[in-house]
Motif scaffolding. Sequence first.
Motif, PDB file in Angstrom:
ATOM      1  N   PRO A 190       8.923  -5.093   1.173  1.00 58.34           N
ATOM      2  CA  PRO A 190       9.669  -6.194   1.322  1.00 58.34           C
ATOM      3  C   PRO A 190      11.164  -5.837   2.038  1.00 58.34           C
ATOM      4  N   LYS A 191      11.540  -6.598   2.842  1.00 61.98           N
ATOM      5  CA  LYS A 191      12.841  -6.631   3.457  1.00 61.98           C
ATOM      6  C   LYS A 191      13.787  -6.590   2.214  1.00 61.98           C
ATOM      7  N   PRO A 192      14.951  -6.065   2.033  1.00 60.26           N
ATOM      8  CA  PRO A 192      15.851  -5.860   1.052  1.00 60.26           C
ATOM      9  C   PRO A 192      16.240  -7.353   0.302  1.00 60.26           C
ATOM     10  N   ILE A 193      16.463  -8.281   1.546  1.00 64.58           N
ATOM     11  CA  ILE A 193      17.015  -9.509   0.801  1.00 64.58           C
ATOM     12  C   ILE A 193      15.956 -10.152  -0.169  1.00 64.58           C
ATOM     13  N   LEU A 194      14.537  -9.811  -0.125  1.00 61.11           N
ATOM     14  CA  LEU A 194      13.495 -10.349  -0.896  1.00 61.11           C
ATOM     15  C   LEU A 194      13.352  -9.668  -2.371  1.00 61.11           C
ATOM     16  N   ARG A 195      13.794  -8.346  -2.290  1.00 59.99           N
ATOM     17  CA  ARG A 195      13.544  -7.659  -3.695  1.00 59.99           C
ATOM     18  C   ARG A 195      14.331  -8.473  -4.829  1.00 59.99           C
ATOM     19  N   GLN A 196      15.750  -9.149  -4.512  1.00 61.56           N
ATOM     20  CA  GLN A 196      16.151  -9.901  -5.732  1.00 61.56           C
ATOM     21  C   GLN A 196      15.529 -11.063  -6.274  1.00 61.56           C
ATOM     22  N   TYR A 197      14.649 -11.187  -5.664  1.00 62.44           N
ATOM     23  CA  TYR A 197      13.721 -12.483  -6.090  1.00 62.44           C
ATOM     24  C   TYR A 197      12.304 -12.258  -6.805  1.00 62.44           C
ATOM     25  N   ALA A 198      11.956 -10.892  -6.544  1.00 64.81           N
ATOM     26  CA  ALA A 198      10.752 -10.276  -6.892  1.00 64.81           C
ATOM     27  C   ALA A 198      10.481 -10.096  -8.443  1.00 64.81           C
ATOM     28  N   ASP A 199       9.475 -10.390  -9.124  1.00 57.88           N
ATOM     29  CA  ASP A 199       9.013  -9.852 -10.345  1.00 57.88           C
ATOM     30  C   ASP A 199       8.433  -8.513 -10.323  1.00 57.88           C
ATOM     31  N   GLU A 200       7.719  -8.271  -9.077  1.00 56.21           N
ATOM     32  CA  GLU A 200       7.126  -6.737  -9.005  1.00 56.21           C
ATOM     33  C   GLU A 200       7.633  -6.463  -7.339  1.00 56.21           C
ATOM     34  N   VAL A 201       7.667  -5.358  -7.025  1.00 56.27           N
ATOM     35  CA  VAL A 201       7.754  -4.793  -5.873  1.00 56.27           C
ATOM     36  C   VAL A 201       6.586  -3.639  -5.626  1.00 56.27           C
ATOM     37  N   ILE A 202       6.050  -4.012  -4.559  1.00 56.32           N
ATOM     38  CA  ILE A 202       4.965  -2.663  -4.007  1.00 56.32           C
ATOM     39  C   ILE A 202       5.765  -2.233  -2.884  1.00 56.32           C
ATOM     40  N   THR A 203       5.565  -0.702  -2.822  1.00 57.89           N
ATOM     41  CA  THR A 203       6.347  -0.066  -1.499  1.00 57.89           C
ATOM     42  C   THR A 203       5.570   0.963  -0.873  1.00 57.89           C
ATOM     43  N   LYS A 204       4.151   0.574  -1.196  1.00 59.02           N
ATOM     44  CA  LYS A 204       3.000   1.198  -0.246  1.00 59.02           C
ATOM     45  C   LYS A 204       2.150   0.464   0.363  1.00 59.02           C
ATOM     46  N   LYS A 205       1.787   0.651   1.669  1.00 61.90           N
ATOM     47  CA  LYS A 205       0.767  -0.473   2.498  1.00 61.90           C
ATOM     48  C   LYS A 205      -0.829  -0.064   1.942  1.00 61.90           C
ATOM     49  N   ASP A 206      -0.919  -0.925   0.710  1.00 63.76           N
ATOM     50  CA  ASP A 206      -2.143  -0.751   0.250  1.00 63.76           C
ATOM     51  C   ASP A 206      -2.117  -2.062  -0.539  1.00 63.76           C
ATOM     52  N   LEU A 207      -2.659  -3.132  -0.502  1.00 62.71           N
ATOM     53  CA  LEU A 207      -2.767  -4.189  -1.622  1.00 62.71           C
ATOM     54  C   LEU A 207      -3.662  -4.242  -2.661  1.00 62.71           C
ATOM     55  N   ARG A 208      -4.349  -3.148  -2.724  1.00 66.18           N
ATOM     56  CA  ARG A 208      -5.116  -2.881  -3.938  1.00 66.18           C
ATOM     57  C   ARG A 208      -3.865  -2.519  -5.260  1.00 66.18           C
ATOM     58  N   ALA A 209      -2.649  -2.254  -4.698  1.00 72.90           N
ATOM     59  CA  ALA A 209      -1.676  -1.820  -5.788  1.00 72.90           C
ATOM     60  C   ALA A 209      -1.522  -3.382  -6.590  1.00 72.90           C
ATOM     61  N   ILE A 210      -1.576  -4.432  -6.025  1.00 69.71           N
ATOM     62  CA  ILE A 210      -1.483  -5.705  -6.588  1.00 69.71           C
ATOM     63  C   ILE A 210      -2.428  -5.948  -7.749  1.00 69.71           C
ATOM     64  N   ILE A 211      -3.491  -5.304  -7.685  1.00 68.99           N
ATOM     65  CA  ILE A 211      -4.731  -5.810  -8.478  1.00 68.99           C
ATOM     66  C   ILE A 211      -4.209  -5.649 -10.017  1.00 68.99           C
ATOM     67  N   PRO A 212      -3.741  -4.516 -10.361  1.00 69.48           N
ATOM     68  CA  PRO A 212      -3.450  -4.246 -11.911  1.00 69.48           C
ATOM     69  C   PRO A 212      -2.390  -5.252 -12.161  1.00 69.48           C
ATOM     70  N   ILE A 213      -1.509  -5.441 -11.261  1.00 68.76           N
ATOM     71  CA  ILE A 213      -0.153  -6.232 -11.799  1.00 68.76           C
ATOM     72  C   ILE A 213      -1.007  -7.797 -12.174  1.00 68.76           C
ATOM     73  N   ILE A 214      -1.910  -8.318 -11.279  1.00 74.09           N
ATOM     74  CA  ILE A 214      -2.702  -9.530 -11.637  1.00 74.09           C
ATOM     75  C   ILE A 214      -3.231  -9.354 -12.774  1.00 74.09           C
ATOM     76  N   ASP A 215      -4.097  -8.290 -12.978  1.00 76.60           N
ATOM     77  CA  ASP A 215      -4.873  -8.256 -14.464  1.00 76.60           C
ATOM     78  C   ASP A 215      -4.023  -8.069 -15.693  1.00 76.60           C
TER      79      ASP A 215
END
Length: 205
Positions: free
Chosen positions: A175-200
Amino acid sequence: MDSTLVDAESIDELARAAGVVDKVSVVTEKAMNGDIDYNQALKDRVKLLKGLKLETAQEAMNAMHLMPGAEELVKHVKNLGFKTAMLSGGFTLSTDRVGKLLGIDYVYSNILAVEDGYLTGEVSGPMTGNNSKEVVFEKITKEMGFNTTDCIVVGDGANDICLFKNAGCAIAFNPKPILRQYADEVITKKDLRAIIPIIDSLDLD
């Protein structure tokens, strides 16, 4: 979609095809950082595309690659019984293809006006306003009989803040810095598979 489901910004790729990428990318960056009005920024950037041949524009959109892990993430959430939605300030020239490739259930984006086979520099559609994502988000969830707090959202820029404020789980993807403060989780690599364990890990009951 842009910089999330695809590894590119569609407006910048169109600008590259039109030979105005330097002008457009500066405005894109400011808009995503929340430094300027998003609605006006969209219109200003699209104006610079006037005269671009539709065929050339479509080729530029077709050349964009899916973000690594996009197919796996969408398949995973569908297997969990989720419905998926893509709310994009981008354009049907790209969202139609990406939505179909990934099997997205709801696709909302904007339409570039075309006359005699060339872009006119005008844009219309359901995602042109500053609060469009919020309005469409609420519309979809209401139609399905859910609350926005029942949803997981993924985004990367200032125009996703309205989604992050209303969702049950908000995941910021590179994310752009402005969005981080509203996030529950932050992914900092270009791989959407990193979201799967968060959802699980979520209690989805």
